[in-house]
Design an enzyme around this catalytic site. Structure first.
Site, mmCIF file in Angstrom:
data_model
loop_
_atom_site.group_PDB
_atom_site.id
_atom_site.type_symbol
_atom_site.label_atom_id
_atom_site.label_comp_id
_atom_site.label_asym_id
_atom_site.label_seq_id
_atom_site.Cartn_x
_atom_site.Cartn_y
_atom_site.Cartn_z
ATOM 1 N N HIS A 53 33.985 34.620 32.883
ATOM 2 C CA HIS A 53 34.616 33.305 33.073
ATOM 3 C C HIS A 53 35.949 33.458 33.812
ATOM 4 O O HIS A 53 37.010 33.576 33.199
ATOM 5 C CB HIS A 53 34.827 32.625 31.719
ATOM 6 C CG HIS A 53 35.139 31.167 31.840
ATOM 7 N ND1 HIS A 53 34.773 30.228 30.909
ATOM 8 C CD2 HIS A 53 35.794 30.478 32.795
ATOM 9 C CE1 HIS A 53 35.174 29.036 31.294
ATOM 10 N NE2 HIS A 53 35.823 29.161 32.432
ATOM 11 N N HIS A 55 38.285 32.114 37.329
ATOM 12 C CA HIS A 55 38.482 31.204 38.467
ATOM 13 C C HIS A 55 39.171 31.981 39.583
ATOM 14 O O HIS A 55 40.339 32.347 39.451
ATOM 15 C CB HIS A 55 39.335 30.001 38.053
ATOM 16 C CG HIS A 55 38.663 29.141 37.012
ATOM 17 N ND1 HIS A 55 37.797 28.127 37.339
ATOM 18 C CD2 HIS A 55 38.700 29.182 35.655
ATOM 19 C CE1 HIS A 55 37.340 27.557 36.226
ATOM 20 N NE2 HIS A 55 37.875 28.181 35.191
ATOM 21 N N LEU A 56 38.438 32.255 40.667
ATOM 22 C CA LEU A 56 39.021 33.023 41.783
ATOM 23 C C LEU A 56 39.677 32.110 42.814
ATOM 24 O O LEU A 56 40.367 32.582 43.709
ATOM 25 C CB LEU A 56 37.946 33.885 42.448
ATOM 26 C CG LEU A 56 37.555 35.162 41.686
ATOM 27 C CD1 LEU A 56 36.436 35.898 42.423
ATOM 28 C CD2 LEU A 56 38.754 36.082 41.489
ATOM 29 N N ARG A 57 39.431 30.797 42.719
ATOM 30 C CA ARG A 57 40.099 29.793 43.575
ATOM 31 C C ARG A 57 39.757 29.903 45.054
ATOM 32 O O ARG A 57 40.448 29.298 45.884
ATOM 33 C CB ARG A 57 41.628 29.866 43.415
ATOM 34 C CG ARG A 57 42.143 29.764 41.989
ATOM 35 C CD ARG A 57 41.743 28.489 41.316
ATOM 36 N NE ARG A 57 42.477 28.283 40.063
ATOM 37 C CZ ARG A 57 42.045 27.504 39.076
ATOM 38 N NH1 ARG A 57 40.892 26.858 39.203
ATOM 39 N NH2 ARG A 57 42.758 27.362 37.991
ATOM 40 N N ASP A 145 31.898 23.997 35.128
ATOM 41 C CA ASP A 145 33.137 24.328 34.413
ATOM 42 C C ASP A 145 34.377 23.700 35.055
ATOM 43 O O ASP A 145 34.512 23.635 36.267
ATOM 44 C CB ASP A 145 33.356 25.837 34.313
ATOM 45 C CG ASP A 145 34.605 26.135 33.492
ATOM 46 O OD1 ASP A 145 34.718 25.608 32.376
ATOM 47 O OD2 ASP A 145 35.483 26.845 33.983
ATOM 48 N N ASP A 324 38.790 33.050 30.869
ATOM 49 C CA ASP A 324 39.023 31.762 31.521
ATOM 50 C C ASP A 324 40.281 31.862 32.389
ATOM 51 O O ASP A 324 41.130 30.967 32.388
ATOM 52 C CB ASP A 324 39.137 30.610 30.506
ATOM 53 C CG ASP A 324 39.190 29.241 31.183
ATOM 54 O OD1 ASP A 324 38.951 29.165 32.402
ATOM 55 O OD2 ASP A 324 39.474 28.246 30.487
HETATM 56 ZN ZN LIG Z 1 36.436 25.322 31.328
#
Ligand SMILES: [Zn+2]
Length: 450
Positions: A53, A55-57, A145, A324
């Site tokens: 989980h 986020h690499l953006r 997500d 996350d």
């Molecule tokens: Zn989330």
């Protein structure tokens, strides 16, 4: 230590041509004379950690993070494989964007990057994305997500399609009608602080929905970043009945509580006592009230919820640990609490915080903890990773579970610095990260460079 093979012993690991060639007491004897050697005595040698989980953006939000900086932060944290979320700009809802990320990861990434696709087009929750073509492009799961499909009928169809393509569905559990514009847990502290509440029921409602739909369709549903005691109880009950449902937890939810939003002084004398039993607050990390690095979605909850998440991890209800990791720029976070984006970085601190709460806190054995970062996420997503079996890719993490260190803002490899844990004394860390037989990060090399 290889939980996938129930191995926990003193042994040598031989790596050859990017693969695990031998594991055992005599593995070193099989090595050619010219082979390089690493002295790992006293360290845990385990399969490369997986964070499912992150986020690499990239694409579209590379001021916050990009594939080079995000994977560098992963390597520093001991992670050899990460799974990136599709809420980029544009969203990862089509085969072309999946291909773009695979290409960029091959060029700029230092660890393996697996990609998830969106459930709905543009993550808008209205119309299904082309799930078959996402699968052909190589996604390992689908999720909206950051958002949550509100229409239960649409979610049912998504699960039916996902089943046809043998794709797990991951869900960020948030009922919009209950949560509305809540910014922190609805309870005592949000009332004191005058902030709008995000009730636990807003998460539990969707966990319950997912259990019902997993049962109806037979598709595996994975509930992301569980924060509430009621969610854990529902998951436990459903798993007992054999429902194909699973869950994950993030260290901030089982380390901090909503009292942290009222500032460090309030936190350390209330819920923080569990982390620091000595009565003195000397040398403890400090932060002000309304610090937006304590704003995440789902929010930090009560001490009771924190305890329930820890219990869920200990009894196996929650099988997976993850961060996350959600980078945001300083200028975005340096605003009033109401206006700041949700999320914190986590790749570099999650292993230490998990070791502290679960292993040093005597709730989980080390192999059980390592399993939640290796074989368990690999099984959920059918990744050919998470084991030191002979023939497997030589993704290996070396861990010193007792190493004490302080997480310093100047040292983060992430492009963003929105962590609540700067200045924290941590215990346990990865000291080297090996991907496909190549050292991509070592603590020693860094010390020399410094
Ligand atoms: Zn989330």
């Amino acid at each position: 230590m290889d939980p996938a093979n129930r191995l926990d012993a003193k042994a040598d690991v031989l790596i050859s041509a990017g693969k695990i060639a031998a594991v055992g007491a005599d593995a070193a004897k099989q090595a050619p004379r010219e082979a390089g050697r690493m002295d790992v005595s006293g360290l845990i040698v385990c399969p490369g950690l997986i964070d499912l989980h992150v986020h690499l953006r990239d694409p579209g939000q590379t001021a916050k993070e990009n594939i080079a900086t995000g994977t560098a932060a992963a390597a520093r944290g001991g992670f050899t494989s990460i799974v990136c979320m599709p809420n980029t700009s544009p969203a990862i809802d089509n085969a072309g964007t999946v291909a773009l990320i695979h290409e960029r990861a091959a060029q700029n990434g230092v660890v393996n990057v697996f990609v998830t696709g969106a459930i709905t087009k543009n993550i808008a929750g209205e119309e299904l994305a082309s799930i078959g073509s996402l699968k052909r492009a190589g996604v390992v799961a689908i999720t909206d997500d950051g958002h949550c499909v509100q229409n239960n009928e649409l979610m049912r169809r998504a699960l039916e399609y996902a089943k046809m393509f043998d794709l797990p569905v991951m869900d960020h559990c948030q009922d919009y009608s209950l949560v509305t514009d809540g910014v922190m847990h609805e309870g005592y502290w949000n009332t004191v602080l005058g902030l709008r509440g995000w009730p636990s029921a807003g998460e539990e409602m969707i966990v319950a929905r997912n259990i019902l739909l997993a049962e109806l369709t037979g598709t595996r549903v994975h509930c992301q970043h569980l924060s509430a005691a009621g969610s854990v109880a529902r998951l436990r009950e459903a798993k007992k009945r054999g429902v194909p449902i699973s869950g994950e937890a993030c260290p901030h939810h089982f380390t901090l509580t909503d009292a942290a939003v009222a500032g460090s002084e309030k936190f350390w004398v209330t819920d923080g006592k569990a982390l620091n039993p000595q009565p003195s607050t000397l040398n403890l990390p400090e932060w002000p009230a309304y610090d937006t690095n304590f704003k995440m979605n789902p929010p930090l909850r009560t001490a009771r919820d924190r305890e329930a998440v820890l219990e869920g991890l200990a009894d196996g209800t929650i099988e997976i640990l993850c961060s996350d990791h959600a980078p945001h720029c300083d200028y975005e976070k340096e605003v009033e609490f109401d206006y700041a984006p949700f999320g914190i970085t986590g790749l570099e601190t999650e292993l230490a915080l998990s070791l502290m709460q679960l292993y040093h806190g005597k709730r989980l054995s080390l192999p059980d903890l390592i399993a939640k970062y290796t074989v368990n996420p690999a099984r959920l997503l059918n990744l050919p990773k998470g084991t030191l079996a002979v023939g497997a890719d030589a993704d290996v993490t070396l861990i010193d579970p007792n190493r004490e260190w302080v997480f310093a803002r100047a040292e983060t490899a992430s492009k963003s610095a929105n962590s609540p844990f700067f200045g924290w004394k941590l215990k346990g860390r990865a000291v080297a990260t090996i991907v496909g037989g190549k050292k991509v990060w070592t603590e020693k090399a860094e010390a020399v460079a410094a």
